[in-house]
Design a protein around this motif. Sequence first.
Motif, PDB file in Angstrom:
ATOM      1  N   ASP A 285      -0.885  -2.426  12.145  1.00 56.18           N
ATOM      2  CA  ASP A 285      -0.420  -3.689  11.668  1.00 56.18           C
ATOM      3  C   ASP A 285      -0.388  -3.470   9.780  1.00 56.18           C
ATOM      4  N   VAL A 286       0.497  -4.501   9.225  1.00 53.84           N
ATOM      5  CA  VAL A 286       0.646  -4.471   8.131  1.00 53.84           C
ATOM      6  C   VAL A 286       0.107  -5.671   7.844  1.00 53.84           C
TER       7      VAL A 286
ATOM      8  N   GLY B  19       0.726  -1.085   0.089  1.00 56.34           N
ATOM      9  CA  GLY B  19       0.080   0.058   0.015  1.00 56.34           C
ATOM     10  C   GLY B  19       0.717   1.059   0.179  1.00 56.34           C
ATOM     11  N   HIS B  20       0.056   2.387   0.034  1.00 61.93           N
ATOM     12  CA  HIS B  20       0.822   3.574  -0.026  1.00 61.93           C
ATOM     13  C   HIS B  20       0.157   4.644   0.708  1.00 61.93           C
ATOM     14  N   LEU B  21       0.878   5.211   1.604  1.00 60.18           N
ATOM     15  CA  LEU B  21       0.012   6.640   2.469  1.00 60.18           C
ATOM     16  C   LEU B  21       0.587   7.632   2.130  1.00 60.18           C
ATOM     17  N   ASP B  22      -0.200   8.628   1.415  1.00 59.29           N
ATOM     18  CA  ASP B  22       0.422   9.757   1.125  1.00 59.29           C
ATOM     19  C   ASP B  22      -0.031  10.968   2.122  1.00 59.29           C
ATOM     20  N   LEU B  23       0.468  10.539   3.307  1.00 62.41           N
ATOM     21  CA  LEU B  23       0.301  11.639   4.318  1.00 62.41           C
ATOM     22  C   LEU B  23       1.447  12.593   4.401  1.00 62.41           C
TER      23      LEU B  23
ATOM     24  N   TYR C 156       4.609   7.376   2.656  1.00 63.26           N
ATOM     25  CA  TYR C 156       5.039   6.259   3.375  1.00 63.26           C
ATOM     26  C   TYR C 156       4.672   4.793   2.778  1.00 63.26           C
ATOM     27  N   GLY C 157       5.347   3.837   2.627  1.00 62.76           N
ATOM     28  CA  GLY C 157       4.906   2.447   2.442  1.00 62.76           C
ATOM     29  C   GLY C 157       4.555   1.926   3.718  1.00 62.76           C
ATOM     30  N   ALA C 158       4.146   0.592   3.587  1.00 59.43           N
ATOM     31  CA  ALA C 158       3.475   0.165   4.545  1.00 59.43           C
ATOM     32  C   ALA C 158       4.418  -0.102   5.700  1.00 59.43           C
TER      33      ALA C 158
ATOM     34  N   GLU D 146       6.371   1.222  11.110  1.00 60.58           N
ATOM     35  CA  GLU D 146       7.680   1.777  12.116  1.00 60.58           C
ATOM     36  C   GLU D 146       7.319   3.047  12.826  1.00 60.58           C
ATOM     37  N   ALA D 147       6.854   4.085  12.085  1.00 64.38           N
ATOM     38  CA  ALA D 147       6.442   5.447  12.433  1.00 64.38           C
ATOM     39  C   ALA D 147       5.242   5.505  13.341  1.00 64.38           C
TER      40      ALA D 147
END
Length: 581
Positions: free
Chosen positions: A238-239, A137-141, A225-227, A232-233
């Motif tokens: 969970d992944v 996945g991709h988190l565009d934060l 961020y990646g999963a 980690e952040a």
Amino acid sequence: MSKPALLALALALAACGDDAPAPPPPEGSGEPEVREIRLHQPPVEGSQPELFAAPEPSLTDALRRIDAVVRDEQARGLFLRVGPMMGAWGRVADLRAALGRVREADKPVHCHFEVTDNAGFALMASSCDRISMTPAGHLDLVGVSAHLFYAKSLLDNVGLRAEMMQMGRYKGAAEPLTRESMSDAVRESMGALLDDLQASLVGAVSEGRNLPQERVQALLDDGPYGAHQAREAGLVDDVSFDDEAREHARQASGVERVTHVPLRERPEPMSLLDLLAALGGEAPKSVPEGDRIALAYLEGNIVDAEEEGMGGARSGPFVRAMRSFADDDEVKAVVLRIDSPGGSALASDRMWHAVRRVAKRKPVIVSVGDMAASGGYYVASAGTEILAHEDSLVGSIGVVGGKIVASDLLERIGINVEVLARGDNAAWSSPVRGFDEEERRILERMLRATYRRFVSRIVEGREMQREEVLAGAEGRILSGRAAKALGLVDEHGGLWEALARAREQAGLSEWAPVERWPRKKSLLEAIAEGFGGAAPDDRVSTLLAELGALAGPLAEAAVTAPLLLGRERVAVALPYVLVVN
């Protein structure tokens, strides 16, 4: 139109049910379960789909499904799959409030996503007991941003020149056509708006993920961020894949099953008689009987048009609907849901008057969605109360007008224009030459009169002093938080809160029926409207009305800068194509 196309349209319209009143909870097996709801994109407000378009889930569809989890003892928890919310901050706030009610009922909310953005993650961080993310996945934060496009050099290159004038220091709608970069005033206004949105995003993540705000800001600066980086952040718990996340939600609720609940009910198969009835112009009976609330939607660019049509908020149908609500003794209150950047000043003033007429007879609770800016706020100010979310866009009280001059382009391509006029100012709006000094005075006089009228409408509707209105005027684009501080908004709240407020003020129970406007159209009406023909009641969708509908997207493409076309010479509109990520 071919028979397959006709049948496809019939099926699409059959699926487009009315938004109100709220249905009972979805039927299940009778056994405890976790409900699964999928929000892969922001739900639409309340519009009926355009011709041949499949109906999309509405915000009220989503709110009803979430609310059913609260009310139904069979539902022991919620599994929510979330996608990008694309800057729909107002609708996200409505969803957040609904999810908060699920958690208050001691029912866990587990969320899972594959790809999401700032608004989508803010929704999950503030509303979910557990967040999981798919491995790829991709988190565009990354924090909020706005893109403002300036086209003066482009106009120069093709031989066009914008001669525009604005009332309000911060009303920068003309700037994209007259400047090559942002003015200091607009930079100040837009900066304040982004500061408020960023603070809201940081606050949601900080509170929901139990992280200091300084840490959240640092995380935004390090995104996307990646999963595994997100875990980690501390941004996700969970992944995992969706089936693994679904199993975790089931176990956490102590039930044996997870049931997917579609946001829209599947349409019943249409029989031949149903299709013939639809072709005959029989519309579904969408008006409940007895004492009720009216829920009216004002969406998109405001245009001055007498007949119904696809696209935009049209003044004629809106005014007629408001007059009907004012005169109907069984309509005890009106909720006006607004998501509009503004548009025609003439149409906005007509709409304001129509809403004000209702408000003198019964409560009119205005609910602001993503925005009620410029002409949208003009209309909102006529209501009894205005509810908006902290992240809704509000204000832009100002006016802009002018014209595009094509004299250089015409000369460049070898066209000579001779102008004959009888009257000193007969050709003042001509696009083949610029304004002279007297014509500029005329334009300024018109704009000042429109601006004064805009401010006076707010003074009357909001019962404020002129100086108080001016403190939030001059074209400032405000967050709902800033607008409330200035008195332009009464309370923070969403659509559900507005409906509850309307029922309370009307003395109706929480189960009182709701009449939705615009109503669902019959098949024949939709076909006639889509092709500009006559509807069964002999109303004509005129060419001018259809061009008015097209003017909305074209105005957005031209950064909402109004031109001097026909009788409409002044507009109140949110400046720019504002893309807030």
